[in-house]
Scaffold this motif. Structure first.
Motif, PDB file in Angstrom:
ATOM      1  N   GLU A 108       0.878  -1.198   0.102  1.00 28.08           N
ATOM      2  CA  GLU A 108       0.122  -0.161  -0.053  1.00 28.08           C
ATOM      3  C   GLU A 108       0.857   1.322   0.198  1.00 28.08           C
ATOM      4  O   GLU A 108       0.510   2.261  -0.382  1.00 28.08           O
ATOM      5  CB  GLU A 108      -1.006   0.019   1.205  1.00 28.08           C
ATOM      6  N   GLU A 138      -4.790   5.728  -1.137  1.00 29.24           N
ATOM      7  CA  GLU A 138      -3.759   4.696  -0.702  1.00 29.24           C
ATOM      8  C   GLU A 138      -3.322   5.174   0.509  1.00 29.24           C
ATOM      9  O   GLU A 138      -2.790   4.266   1.574  1.00 29.24           O
ATOM     10  CB  GLU A 138      -2.535   4.722  -1.673  1.00 29.24           C
ATOM     11  N   HIS A 141      -5.391   3.479   3.073  1.00 33.04           N
ATOM     12  CA  HIS A 141      -5.174   2.229   2.897  1.00 33.04           C
ATOM     13  C   HIS A 141      -3.918   1.812   3.972  1.00 33.04           C
ATOM     14  O   HIS A 141      -4.128   0.841   4.931  1.00 33.04           O
ATOM     15  CB  HIS A 141      -4.887   1.444   1.822  1.00 33.04           C
ATOM     16  N   GLU A 217      -9.872  -0.271  -4.106  1.00 35.56           N
ATOM     17  CA  GLU A 217      -9.016  -0.985  -5.389  1.00 35.56           C
ATOM     18  C   GLU A 217      -9.887  -1.486  -6.565  1.00 35.56           C
ATOM     19  O   GLU A 217      -9.076  -1.405  -7.541  1.00 35.56           O
ATOM     20  CB  GLU A 217      -8.526  -2.461  -4.674  1.00 35.56           C
ATOM     21  N   HIS A 220      -9.136   1.497  -8.838  1.00 38.31           N
ATOM     22  CA  HIS A 220      -7.805   1.582  -9.175  1.00 38.31           C
ATOM     23  C   HIS A 220      -7.638   0.543 -10.141  1.00 38.31           C
ATOM     24  O   HIS A 220      -6.684   1.001 -11.196  1.00 38.31           O
ATOM     25  CB  HIS A 220      -6.929   1.277  -7.960  1.00 38.31           C
TER      26      HIS A 220
HETATM   27 FE   LIG Z   1      -4.695   0.206  -1.869  1.00 34.73          FE
END
Ligand SMILES: [Fe+2]
Ligand SMILES: [Fe+2]
Length: 364
Positions: A108, A138, A141, A217, A220
């Protein structure tokens, strides 16, 4: 008063020379609708890690120990597991999971840095906008995984092969390379593994955490698929081949990082710390009937690559016959199901990644 901070990296850091050209774009209007709407979705679905998760309840230990997953291996289904008392089960589960989650955490951090590089390096405004929302995702995360691991055990060092992959992606000198390394390979692994873990666990805090992280995610990965999918057809054959090679190398490193001999050794070390002799674990597992079948069905350590990375590469035009041959050779050298089973029937990518995260159906 602020503490005195040094401008130099401390020993608790790892430095890599990052390469990129920072690109200004003078086209401020939207050029790639799919990326602009992904950006809008990213803005809409922000969450606050400390405010929106039920941290105050702590970790439900028995729920955690009865439903954790270690690299896709269902240890709780073995007879051996049932011979361990609840305290040992919790100790093994918390240490082993903290070790696995630590590598996700370090991944991450790599994603945080690559996403911020993409803000500079991509040539389209929609791509910059989207990468900016991913950078914030991120950071969140990194925050949640670090907080959760601290409740389980402690943060373990990064696996060397994962470090190698992150370094290669940060050091890649064009944005398409970074995008392939991070948005396709690392994000593909993360999405697949978080979904597995989310569907397996009955621990309420972890389930909620992985639901939020998994939704991020999914965006992403969608960014990588939509962006590269529109750019790859405009590249020269030599540029396409170089990206394919990078993707293959990244996937190869990823397989090494997940459970090569060193990774297995590291997981067994956690058993030892919990008071269980690794030799007893290995001997007991060898005796378990049906284990090989379960592991083969789940794809073992190849799961994220065959179940997600390969179909993604196919979707964006980076899976020529040449590179399929490389994957086939690699799988041939690994134990388990034959390479033909994987390359002969590449699974379809889920159409709606958001829904896929939460549908609980077996991958592929
Ligand atoms: Fe992530
Ligand atoms: Fe991500």
């Amino acid at each position: 008063m602020l503490p005195h901070l040094s401008s130099k990296p401390s020993e608790a850091t790892h430095q890599v020379r990052a390469a990129l050209d920072a690109v200004f774009s003078w086209s401020y209007s939207s050029e790639i609708d799919a990326l602009r709407s992904l950006y809008a979705k990213g803005l809409d679905r922000q969450w606050n890690a400390m405010r929106d998760l039920p941290w105050e309840g702590g970790i439900d230990r028995s729920a955690f120990a009865s439903s954790f997953t270690m690299g896709g291996f269902p240890i709780q289904e073995t007879d051996f597991w049932k011979t361990l008392g609840p305290d040992t089960q919790w100790d093994v589960a918390r240490r082993g999971s903290a070790f696995m989650l630590s590598n996700f955490l370090h991944g991450e951090q790599g994603a945080l840095m690559v996403a911020s590089q993409l803000v500079n390096a991509v040539p389209h405004m929609d791509g910059k906008f989207y990468a900016a929302t991913q950078t914030l995702d991120e950071a969140r995360h990194v925050e949640v995984f670090a907080a959760y691991i601290e409740k389980l055990d402690h943060i373990y060092p990064i696996a060397p092969s994962l470090q190698k992959l992150l370094d290669a992606t940060l050091g890649g000198d064009d944005w398409c390379t970074k995008c392939v390394g991070m948005q396709i390979v690392v994000e593909g692994l993360a999405l697949f593994s978080f979904r597995d873990m989310r569907n397996a666990t009955n621990e309420p805090l972890l389930k909620q955490l992985l639901t939020y992280v998994g939704r991020d995610e999914a965006r992403h990965t969608a960014y990588g698929i939509k962006y590269l999918g529109s750019v790859v057809p405009t590249l020269s054959p030599a540029e396409v081949a170089a990206l394919e090679d990078f993707a293959f190398e990244a996937a190869r490193m990823l397989l090494d990082s997940r459970s090569g001999p060193t990774m297995r050794g590291a997981v067994l070390e956690r058993w030892k710390e919990a008071g269980v002799d690794p030799a007893d674990v290995m001997a007991a597992l060898a005796k378990e009937s049906g284990m090989a079948r379960i592991v083969a069905k789940m794809g073992g350590r190849r799961g994220p690559v065959s179940g997600f990375v390969i179909p993604t590469l196919q979707a964006i035009g980076l899976l020529s016959d040449r590179i399929q041959g490389h994957f086939r050779d690699m799988f041939d050298h690994m134990q388990g199901i034959g390479a033909q089973d994987i390359m002969g029937s590449i699974v379809a990518l889920p159409e709606d990644l958001d829904a896929w995260i939460e549908d609980g159906a077996p991958a592929g």
